[in-house]
Write an enzyme that holds these catalytic residues in place. Structure first.
Site, PDB file in Angstrom:
ATOM      1  N   SER A   1      19.597  29.059  14.768  1.00 35.40           N
ATOM      2  CA  SER A   1      19.600  28.004  13.716  1.00 35.40           C
ATOM      3  C   SER A   1      20.135  26.602  14.169  1.00 35.40           C
ATOM      4  O   SER A   1      20.728  26.590  15.408  1.00 35.40           O
ATOM      5  CB  SER A   1      20.356  28.515  12.375  1.00 35.40           C
ATOM      6  N   LYS A   2      20.123  25.545  13.316  1.00 31.91           N
ATOM      7  CA  LYS A   2      20.439  24.344  13.626  1.00 31.91           C
ATOM      8  C   LYS A   2      21.924  24.308  14.293  1.00 31.91           C
ATOM      9  O   LYS A   2      22.233  23.512  15.109  1.00 31.91           O
ATOM     10  CB  LYS A   2      20.382  23.507  12.257  1.00 31.91           C
ATOM     11  N   ARG A   3      22.606  25.102  13.639  1.00 34.04           N
ATOM     12  CA  ARG A   3      24.163  25.268  14.317  1.00 34.04           C
ATOM     13  C   ARG A   3      24.337  25.411  15.785  1.00 34.04           C
ATOM     14  O   ARG A   3      25.360  25.320  16.263  1.00 34.04           O
ATOM     15  CB  ARG A   3      24.969  25.826  13.457  1.00 34.04           C
TER      16      ARG A   3
END
Length: 511
Positions: free
Chosen positions: A240-242
């Site tokens: 995911s984006k993190r």
RNA sequence: GUCCCCAUCGUCUAGUCCGGCCCAGGACAUCGGCCUUUCACGUCGGUAACACGGGUUCGAAUCCCGUUGGGGACGCCA
């Protein structure tokens, strides 16, 4: 049989094309090409509220950039509701589906109750045999799943998986607003499009038995299924984006080459003995589902970076120059006047963004961003000259952005000298070398690397020192730093006038 | 909670289907040496894994069962 293969990539436009999606697309693409079949792009936009045209555009752009050309599509689902309605009606008439009048609130409380009792949260079939419908409520349509026995999914990657039918409930195939749901629509579309193999992420594995029963309700043998393992982040959680950049677009902006991204992605799950680098033709020839692994893979940006470097070396300077154009237009590169045509690319990223998303890019040996925002005269870049410059830089650049970054000392009028480098190499000790160098270069008629080398040779003999003694100070004066391509070539490319100007300036700084 | 999937170096993986060739091979990263008329490149080598426990077998990374761990799915989302 082989030319009958029809596969599809069916992303939902609720976000940009991401790494995982790109890999799914790639595997479908390779499978199709390998079998001489058709590759279809279908946008799953039944969720009207979350789908946007911008994302559809971005997905198509991403596919284009990656060079994953499709034979049919892009198809969309909006506007096909009448078709879905017909399929639903058929099921209704045959008693394979029924209207359900339970309200969303009722269902929610039932789910909670089931969960509390340690049971799977499934619909209890209240309306299954309902005789007197409560007409004032707009109903949904549910599909009748078998209540006993078992369903076997024979997956091309995971093998045989047995589900007890008792775990299934009668799921909704059409909402109360008359729009069909995903599990129903995929089947209808795949059926309509004659899809023979469904290759998708294994997050869809548990949907498969449901879909199989719909195929059966329509008297169709289900296609073959192949469920790809997921791609995880460094902490083994779903990517995911993190975890940093996840969209294909982001990798483009960070200076990655599409072939390199694809090559990296294909090795996440697929292998061909020990081979790492594959040309597209090789991939098409060698790809097979049998060699797709069944366990999830962790995305490793470092290896991607390495692989991109390999592709940087292999590309021709002319091709690389083409890629560079994109960055000239979209990045505020020192040395490039940003008059390039505006692409339909979201906000231009800056170097600090790149730095933030790719921490390893500032590791030793990598030149960091040039902070100066010096406004210089736009330099008209000669193609031949530019390609020559690229050639000196490509083998030491792992991304296009690194390449572009290094170009600054070729292009700018002047360079800022790195403080540490200046302190170390521009000293009273090296002053005589620089003085002599200016003298000789000024006198040089034929300003070619060969002649420039001769100048250095002469100086070495004269001062009785190693080349490094003279070359490093010169490098610092001319490029601003201690790392660059061969100094003779650099000097030739920078040209006589600017070289001498920079050397003189460096000399003055010693005083 | 229920169901499903997965399990080889830090990471990607070969080997697993058809047990012996594997005291486990390659790649990235990492560490060290070498090369060198400049920075780099390159090159050679090192560290490092079959999750655990039971079986089956003459023999298991490979087959079976269990445990643990991780992931996924359970929606009028896709």
């Amino acid at each position: 049989m082989s030319d009958d293969v029809r596969v599809r990539f069916a992303p939902s436009p609720t976000g940009y094309l991401h790494i995982g999606g790109a890999r799914t697309a790639l595997f479908n693409y390779l499978f199709a090409r390998h079998h001489n079949g058709k590759f279809i792009l279908r946008i799953e936009d039944t969720d009207r509220s979350r789908s946007t045209d911008e994302y559809i555009e971005a997905i198509i752009d991403g596919m284009k950039w990656l060079n994953l050309d499709y034979d049919e599509g892009p198809f969309r689902q909006t506007g096909r509701t009448e078709l879905y309605r017909q399929y639903v009606n058929r099921l209704l008439e045959e008693g394979r589906a029924y209207y359900c009048y339970c309200s969303a609130e009722e269902l929610e409380s039932k789910r909670k109750l089931a969960a509390a009792a340690g049971k799977p949260p499934r619909y209890d079939g209240t309306c299954r045999d309902l005789k007197n419908p409560a007409v004032e409520i707009k109903p949904v349509v549910r599909f009748k799943m078998p209540q006993s026995g078992s369903t076997v999914v024979d997956d091309l990657i995971k093998g045989k998986i047995v589900y007890e039918n008792s775990v299934f409930d009668d799921f909704i195939i059409m909402r109360s607003d008359d729009t069909p749901t995903y599990n129903f629509v995929v089947v209808v579309d795949d059926l309509e499009m004659g899809i023979t193999h469904i290759i998708r992420g294994d997050d869809h594995l548990n949907n498969t038995p449901k879909q199989m029963h719909i195929y059966e309700a329509f008297d169709h043998t289900p296609p073959k299924f192949a469920h790809l393992p997921m791609i995880l982040g460094s902490d083994k959680a779903r990517l995911s984006k993190r975890h940093g950049a996840t969209s294909v677009q982001a990798y483009r902006e960070m200076g990655y080459l599409p072939e390199a991204l694809l090559n990296y992605l294909v090795r996440l799950g697929w292998s061909h003995s020990d081979q790492e680098i594959f040309s597209k033709a090789e991939l098409i020839e060698k790809f097979s589902l049998e060699h797709v692994g069944s366990s999830a893979a962790v995305f490793n940006p470092e290896k991607l970076l390495w692989m991109n470097g390999e592709y940087m070396k292999a590309k021709s300077p002319a091709e690389l120059r083409q890629f560079l154009e994109f960055y000239k237009a979209n990045l505020k590169l020192p040395g490039f006047n940003s008059s390039g045509t505006a692409h339909n690319i979201p906000p231009a990223i800056t170097f600090s963004d790149v730095k933030a998303t790719m921490p390893h890019m500032t590791a030793s040996g990598t030149r960091g961003p040039v902070e100066s925002n010096t406004q210089m005269e736009p330099i008209n870049l000669d193609k031949t000259w530019e390609e020559k410059a690229i050639k000196t830089l490509q083998e030491r650049s792992r991304t296009i952005v690194e390449l572009a970054n290094s170009m600054h000392y070729y292009i700018e009028e002047d360079v800022a000298i790195d403080e540490k480098a200046g302190k170390k190499f521009l000293t009273s000790e090296t002053k005589p070398y620089l003085t002599a160098l200016i003298e000789r270069l000024t006198a040089l008629e034929d300003f070619t690397s060969k002649e420039i080398e001769a100048v250095f040779m002469g100086l070495m003999a004269e001062f009785n020192v190693q080349l490094g003694k003279i070359a490093q100070p010169a490098r610092v004066a001319i490029t601003g730093n201690t790392v660059s391509p061969g100094i003779f070539e650099v000097i030739e490319l920078v040209g006589k006038e600017r070289t001498i100007k920079r050397l003189q300036k460096a000399l003055r700084s010693i005083l």
